[in-house]
Design a protein around this motif. Structure first.
Motif, PDB file in Angstrom:
ATOM      1  N   LEU A  96       0.845  -1.195   0.000  1.00 43.95           N
ATOM      2  CA  LEU A  96       0.000   0.000   0.000  1.00 43.95           C
ATOM      3  C   LEU A  96       0.879   1.242   0.000  1.00 43.95           C
ATOM      4  CD1 LEU A  96      -2.476  -1.501   2.514  1.00 43.95           C
ATOM      5  CD2 LEU A  96      -2.973  -0.911   0.141  1.00 43.95           C
ATOM      6  N   ASN A 123      -5.925  -5.007  -0.128  1.00 46.27           N
ATOM      7  CA  ASN A 123      -7.206  -4.290   0.001  1.00 46.27           C
ATOM      8  C   ASN A 123      -8.143  -4.549  -1.173  1.00 46.27           C
ATOM      9  OD1 ASN A 123      -7.012  -3.085   2.477  1.00 46.27           O
ATOM     10  ND2 ASN A 123      -6.132  -1.185   1.710  1.00 46.27           N
ATOM     11  N   LYS A 153     -11.572  -3.435  -0.764  1.00 46.47           N
ATOM     12  CA  LYS A 153     -11.837  -2.025  -0.449  1.00 46.47           C
ATOM     13  C   LYS A 153     -11.800  -1.203  -1.733  1.00 46.47           C
ATOM     14  CE  LYS A 153     -10.896  -2.119   4.351  1.00 46.47           C
ATOM     15  NZ  LYS A 153      -9.830  -2.828   5.060  1.00 46.47           N
ATOM     16  N   GLY A 154     -11.982   0.100  -1.601  1.00 48.77           N
ATOM     17  CA  GLY A 154     -12.050   0.956  -2.777  1.00 48.77           C
ATOM     18  C   GLY A 154     -10.745   0.964  -3.567  1.00 48.77           C
ATOM     19  N   PRO A 155     -10.819   1.209  -4.886  1.00 55.67           N
ATOM     20  CA  PRO A 155      -9.622   1.170  -5.725  1.00 55.67           C
ATOM     21  C   PRO A 155      -8.533   2.161  -5.285  1.00 55.67           C
ATOM     22  CG  PRO A 155     -11.536   1.966  -6.963  1.00 55.67           C
ATOM     23  CD  PRO A 155     -12.051   1.425  -5.670  1.00 55.67           C
ATOM     24  N   ALA A 156      -8.910   3.245  -4.607  1.00 58.32           N
ATOM     25  CA  ALA A 156      -7.900   4.235  -4.204  1.00 58.32           C
ATOM     26  C   ALA A 156      -6.942   3.658  -3.169  1.00 58.32           C
ATOM     27  CB  ALA A 156      -8.557   5.489  -3.650  1.00 58.32           C
ATOM     28  N   VAL A 157      -7.407   2.672  -2.408  1.00 56.88           N
ATOM     29  CA  VAL A 157      -6.544   2.137  -1.360  1.00 56.88           C
ATOM     30  C   VAL A 157      -6.108   0.701  -1.674  1.00 56.88           C
ATOM     31  CG1 VAL A 157      -7.357   3.648   0.462  1.00 56.88           C
ATOM     32  CG2 VAL A 157      -8.567   1.523   0.034  1.00 56.88           C
ATOM     33  N   THR A 209      -0.642   5.303   2.137  1.00 59.07           N
ATOM     34  CA  THR A 209      -1.658   6.018   1.349  1.00 59.07           C
ATOM     35  C   THR A 209      -2.195   7.210   2.139  1.00 59.07           C
ATOM     36  OG1 THR A 209      -3.590   4.783   2.111  1.00 59.07           O
ATOM     37  CG2 THR A 209      -2.375   3.854   0.243  1.00 59.07           C
ATOM     38  N   ALA A 216      -1.086  10.840   1.399  1.00 55.87           N
ATOM     39  CA  ALA A 216      -1.527  11.557   0.198  1.00 55.87           C
ATOM     40  C   ALA A 216      -2.901  12.160   0.449  1.00 55.87           C
ATOM     41  CB  ALA A 216      -1.572  10.607  -0.996  1.00 55.87           C
ATOM     42  N   ARG A 253      -5.703  11.301  -2.073  1.00 54.52           N
ATOM     43  CA  ARG A 253      -5.613   9.860  -2.273  1.00 54.52           C
ATOM     44  C   ARG A 253      -6.627   9.317  -3.276  1.00 54.52           C
ATOM     45  NH1 ARG A 253      -5.799   6.557   3.120  1.00 54.52           N
ATOM     46  NH2 ARG A 253      -7.857   7.468   3.317  1.00 54.52           N
ATOM     47  N   LEU A 254      -7.849   9.870  -3.257  1.00 51.72           N
ATOM     48  CA  LEU A 254      -8.887   9.312  -4.125  1.00 51.72           C
ATOM     49  C   LEU A 254      -8.554   9.551  -5.596  1.00 51.72           C
ATOM     50  CD1 LEU A 254     -12.128  10.203  -2.154  1.00 51.72           C
ATOM     51  CD2 LEU A 254     -10.667   8.189  -1.996  1.00 51.72           C
ATOM     52  N   LEU A 298     -16.648   6.145  -9.436  1.00 54.74           N
ATOM     53  CA  LEU A 298     -16.826   5.965  -7.997  1.00 54.74           C
ATOM     54  C   LEU A 298     -16.416   7.208  -7.213  1.00 54.74           C
ATOM     55  CD1 LEU A 298     -17.453   4.020  -5.665  1.00 54.74           C
ATOM     56  CD2 LEU A 298     -15.095   3.236  -5.795  1.00 54.74           C
ATOM     57  N   TYR A 299     -15.331   7.835  -7.640  1.00 57.11           N
ATOM     58  CA  TYR A 299     -14.783   8.956  -6.872  1.00 57.11           C
ATOM     59  C   TYR A 299     -15.053  10.316  -7.499  1.00 57.11           C
ATOM     60  CZ  TYR A 299     -12.103   5.336  -4.481  1.00 57.11           C
ATOM     61  OH  TYR A 299     -11.727   4.252  -3.759  1.00 57.11           O
TER      62      TYR A 299
END
Lengths: 428, 619
Positions: free
Chosen positions: B51, B82, B85-89, B426, B429, B432-433, B539-540
């Motif tokens: 990560l 992850n 979890k969401g793609p950003a993380v 992460t 940042a 991050r998203l 999504l974001y």
């Protein structure tokens, strides 16, 4: 770039208040109020209309086209009546416009600098002005950071960091031994933060009361001496008194100071069922005034008060304690007996409210708190609704932190990491 | 005498990436390393990514760097962390075969045009006034270079500790190398001291694998490089075991013999990668700690037990390893040790990783206080590009907090400095998203193409991907439908009167592109990869547009540059504490100045005005 706005004249009641709007969309401040954009630099009187078509105020409107303005950007000035309510409403309306936000301290000046509107070779010459600005910032920061208020902000900060750290730990250390379900603790932290912030937002109410005076309604059955008491407290014959029950019909207001706290006393019609049409209206007004007042003083002969009107903190005083020496928890408007006791009672109730006025004394603060609340509630919803949205929860918490930065200064990622590492044993 | 545009000292992860980047930017580049075979050595754990770290590798790859391709070639177990979890993380991670990684790096380096590998030991700099103009090798030969990138890891006063046993580490041991260190010491750079540890290496043939839990890689592997499309090496699982009370007891009894606890080491260790001694002391109530048994290679029986780094004496290491389930009869091939070393406070570097005291000198990697291969490589990329820019008179290359993890790291290092070995997370940042591993190419490859550092193959692959993606976005955003239409197509939305495009519908957690075919038939023509990418973006989308204002503000402040020679001594309104901090950090912009610890709004306003005034004088 955002369009910024702020009250440019002094805070508080005044003849005229000037609200300045600067930025590319500044003219939208006019059109959103249903106004036309007047000719450049010509003062034009226009009605400010709310979205529902009602008139908010009549204001002198001015338009300065960039770069020929203080900031170098398109600038609009609204010179409206200096009423707190009007100003607050104008600011609230502007904050709802897309791309508009309240200016930060010194931001108009900063923009002026950025657009080369302030001659920088003269900066030394302007140092007096700059000093004034930084001094104001210093005083403001000091007030926020010191004493009980500072501690409260520090508590929110700690809770926010804790909540964010719990979420971030599950995101950044997915592969390691982090307790899988941190959501109960996060949920608990968020609800307590929301509660605190809501209370703080409510504190704006007290702050307003301090500015305009606490409204105290004197209530009781007819002919218990309400008007006599009012006159005694005011030190003048503000209300007509007589031995006839039902003398007072309309509400009579007297402004005065109790222990340095500004109050407005309201004398009201005696409470009773009446067939007299005018008196009935008076009683209805008294009821409404009672409901809207910050504090109610009930005068009665037997120490009772109508339960449905009585709120926490209200004062009940025995009426007509005219015989010297026998009064206890009572007053006599006629002799002045017990007046000091009553003033002390009022002071005791109001003083804590004055000191409860939190950091949210200014509209700017209220907007920050409301914004933080919006993000915290969004985070609560996301936590409650779906699994795997922790990245979005974290983002809402980050936004809430940013909103609170106005009040607290920065929340650094280092604080977050410290919290994570002191809580969890991480490291494969 | 040999002459190069850029010379890179050190062939580790920072050095390799720096040399490649400089060569891609058009500089005639030499990489000087002790041994050719040292290139791409993984000195710590046999894994790349994770990560934050995986994000960095993706970004390096998006700029056509080498780490991602080498890691894909050497990957023997790919896992997307992850995943749920969401793609950003989400971060790609892979176990690497050490040998395959070295071979891949060697092959890529051989193939790089304009890059020479020189074997030798650098003992001194050549100077021209304050400027660095080349290096001197141990055999006395001199090499001239317009820019020099120093990536020598822990060579500054490096010390190794195994229990009471202490020895000098790195190239510190021999006299000649000391000169280079002395030379840096002469520059009176601010130094700090850090420590880090390694676990004992185990003989995999003596581990009772059957008794242990296994962790397999993903069935559908996620690669580092945007150019990789298939697994190249045989895939293997990792083992998982745990410490127990007996292990903890052995360690507790021998704490006084640990270098870390026996008072031999003063350096600050990383909080996120504590030694087993640390874990047992600090988290005394935990009865057990997880250990990953990571194979170091397909034809190598060495196993890296991730989670038990230590500086205890060898006999204690032997005892506690035997107390662990599955390791009862396991042989230690190489004992664990702690290493302590000096690093250069990175606040004295510019955002190009240049050292203003010595024009032409760039520092990258662990010497700047970071840890990890990925952090080192990303710095190498930045230092290499800027060293080449200086040598060739090309524009310098900067990264922002708003465009990349690389930008976040460089800014953190040069603005805030480090108090422990710096590792990427992460959470560092703030955008991050928007800064995702999945969109690193969308964020950075065009920059690489514009700089001319992307290969033809990269440009082609990127163009065709973007064409497909833009086409997909066009289809997805072309038409907005009423709730009634959408419900009629079988997707459940609120009857709130808001029209929505298929793109907006993809932001709903339970909507997949296939659910929308009934709504708009040409969506079925969208390829799977573009559909996946578009739904990540969708999504974001709301959050990212909300952040746009923050980014704009940041960029405005970044655009207001502070000249390097700006004098803080002449400013009356600054506290002396803040003045000293600013003199050390020498922020390159008002934005960076605002992030200096202790900065106040008033002081910042003052700086803005003075910087503008200085600007005007120059103009």
């Amino acid at each position: 770039m955002n369009t910024i706005f702020a009250l440019a004249s002094g805070v508080g009641r005044a003849g005229v208040s000037v609200i300045r709007v600067s930025g590319g969309d500044a003219t939208r401040a006019l059109t959103s109020f249903g106004c036309v954009v007047p000719a450049e630099r010509y003062a034009t009187v226009q009605k400010l209309l709310l979205p529902d078509g009602t008139v908010l105020d009549e204001a002198v409107t001015l338009f300065f086209k960039g770069p020929r303005s203080f900031t170098g950007e398109d600038t609009v000035e609204l010179q409206c009546h200096g009423s707190l309510a009007v100003v607050r409403k104008v600011l609230a309306h502007l904050s709802e416009q897309d791309g508009f936000r309240l200016a930060e301290a010194g931001e108009f000046t900063r923009r002026a600098l950025e657009h080369d509107r302030l001659d920088l070779t003269q900066v030394e010459g302007l140092s007096d002005l700059i000093e004034a600005e930084t001094e104001a910032q210093r005083v403001q920061a000091q007030r926020v950071l010191s004493g009980a208020i500072g501690q409260k902000v520090e508590q929110w900060r700690t809770k926010l960091i804790r909540a964010a750290a719990l979420i971030e730990a599950t995101l950044d250390f997915a592969d390691e031994e982090v307790p899988v379900d941190v959501s109960p603790e996060v949920t608990e932290l968020l609800s307590s933060l929301v509660r605190d912030l809501e209370a703080e937002e409510g504190g704006v109410h007290h702050a307003e009361a301090v500015r305009r005076g606490f409204r105290i309604a004197i209530l009781g059955e007819p002919n218990v001496g309400k008007s006599t008491l009012l006159n005694a407290l005011a030190g003048r014959e503000a209300a007509i008194t007589s031995s006839i029950a039902g003398t007072t019909r309309d509400i009579i207001e007297v402004r005065l100071e109790i222990g340095g706290i500004p109050v407005t006393l309201l004398d009201t019609a005696g409470l009773r069922d009446s067939d007299d049409e005018i008196e009935a209206v008076g009683v209805a007004r008294a009821m409404r005034a009672a409901a809207e007042a910050d504090l109610r003083v009930f005068l009665s002969l037997d120490g009772s008060a109508p339960g449905e009107m009585c709120q926490v903190g209200d004062i009940i005083a025995l009426a007509k304690q005219d015989e010297a020496g026998v009064y206890k928890n009572g007053v006599s408007g006629k002799t002045g007996a017990g007046l000091e006791w009553l003033e002390a009672q009022i002071f005791e109730v109001l003083e804590p409210r004055v000191s409860q006025v939190g950091i949210a004394t200014l509209e700017r603060h209220r907007i920050a708190i409301v914004s933080a609340l919006t993000h915290l509630r969004a985070a609560q919803d996301l936590l409650g609704s779906s699994v795997g949205a922790d990245d979005l929860v974290a983002e809402e918490l980050r936004s809430a932190q940013r909103a609170l930065e106005v009040l607290t200064g920065r929340i650094d990622v280092e604080n977050l990491l410290s919290e994570i590492f002191s809580t969890f044993c991480l490291g494969k | 005498m040999k002459h190069f545009d850029v010379l890179v000292i050190g062939g580790g992860h920072a050095g390799a990436e720096a040399a490649h980047a400089a060569a891609r930017y058009g500089a005639r580049t030499a990489l000087v390393t002790m041994k050719r075979s040292d290139l791409g050595v993984m000195s710590c754990n046999p894994a790349i990514g994770g990560l934050g770290k995986g994000h960095l590798v993706r970004e390096i790859d998006a700029l056509d760097g080498v780490m991602g391709r080498a890691a894909d070639a050497a990957g023997i177990q790919f896992r997307l962390l992850n995943r749920r979890k969401g793609p950003a993380v989400q971060g790609p991670r892979a176990q690497s075969d050490r040998k395959l990684y070295r071979l891949a790096m060697a092959a890529l380096t051989e193939a790089q045009h304009g890059l020479d590998i020189l074997e030798g030991e650098v003992v001194d700099f050549l100077t021209d006034g304050h400027a660095i103009s080349g290096v001197v090798l141990a055999d006395g030969s001199e090499i001239q270079a317009k820019s020099v990138v120093l990536t020598t890891g822990t060579f500054l006063r490096g010390m190794i500790f195994i229990g009471d046993d202490t020895r000098q580490a790195g190239r510190m041991g021999d006299d000649a190398s000391c000169k280079l260190a002395d030379r840096l010491a002469d520059m009176s750079l601010p130094l700090g001291r850090l420590k880090t540890g390694t676990p004992p290496r185990l003989d995999g043939r003596t581990i009772d694998w059957a008794a242990l839990e296994q962790q397999d890689g993903d069935e559908d592997p996620t690669f580092f490089s945007f150019l990789t499309d298939k697994v190249q090496a045989r895939q293997v699982p990792c083992g998982v075991t745990h410490t127990n009370e007996a292990t903890h007891e052995i360690i507790r009894e021998n704490l006084s013999r640990s270098a870390m606890y026996g008072g031999h080491i003063d350096g600050v260790g990383p909080r996120y990668c504590p030694s087993i001694e640390d874990k047992i002391v600090r988290f005394a109530d935990k009865a057990s700690h997880q250990i990953f048994l990571e194979p170091e290679g397909l034809d190598d029986h060495t196993v890296y037990p991730n989670g038990i780094s230590t500086s205890l004496p060898i006999d204690v290491q032997r005892d506690y390893v035997k107390s662990i389930a599955g390791l009862e009869n396991t042989k230690i091939l190489q004992p664990g040790y702690a290493i302590e070393y000096d690093f250069v406070d990175p606040r004295c570097l510019t955002s190009e990783l240049a050292l203003p005291e010595a024009p032409g000198l760039y520092l990258a990697g662990q010497i700047n206080g970071t840890t990890g291969y990925e952090e080192a490589a990303a710095q190498g990329l930045v230092a290499g590009l800027n060293a080449a820019a200086r040598a060739l008179g090309k524009p310098s290359v900067g990264f922002e907090r708003s465009d990349s993890y690389i930008g976040v790291m460089i800014d953190d290092l040069t603005t805030k400095g480090v108090s422990e070995p710096y590792r990427m997370f992460t959470s560092r940042a703030e955008f991050r998203l928007a800064l995702r591993a999945d969109n690193a190419d969308q964020r950075l490859t065009q920059i690489g193409i514009d700089l001319g550092i992307a290969s033809e193959e990269r440009c082609r692959a990127f163009q065709s991907k973007m064409d497909l993606l833009n086409d997909a976005r066009g289809k997805l955003e072309q038409t907005a439908y009423t709730p009634k239409q959408i419900r009629a197509a079988g997707v459940n939305v609120k009857e709130d009167g808001n029209r929505r495009t298929p793109f907006q519908l993809l932001a709903f957690p339970d909507v997949e592109i296939a659910d929308l075919y009934a709504l708009q038939s040409d969506l079925a023509d969208i390829d799977l990869a573009s559909a996946k990418q578009a739904s990540n973006d969708a999504l974001y989308a709301n959050y990212i547009s909300r952040q746009a204002a923050d980014i704009e503000r940041l960029q405005k402040d970044e655009a207001l540059k502070i000249p390097l020679e700006f004098s803080y001594d002449d400013i009356d309104g600054l506290s002396s504490e803040l003045r000293e901090k600013l003199k050390r950090v020498r922020p390159g912009s008002i934005g960076q100045a605002g992030r200096v610890e202790g900065m106040t709004p008033a002081a910042l306003t003052l700086l803005v005005m003075l910087v503008r005034k200085a600007d005007r004088k120059i103009a």
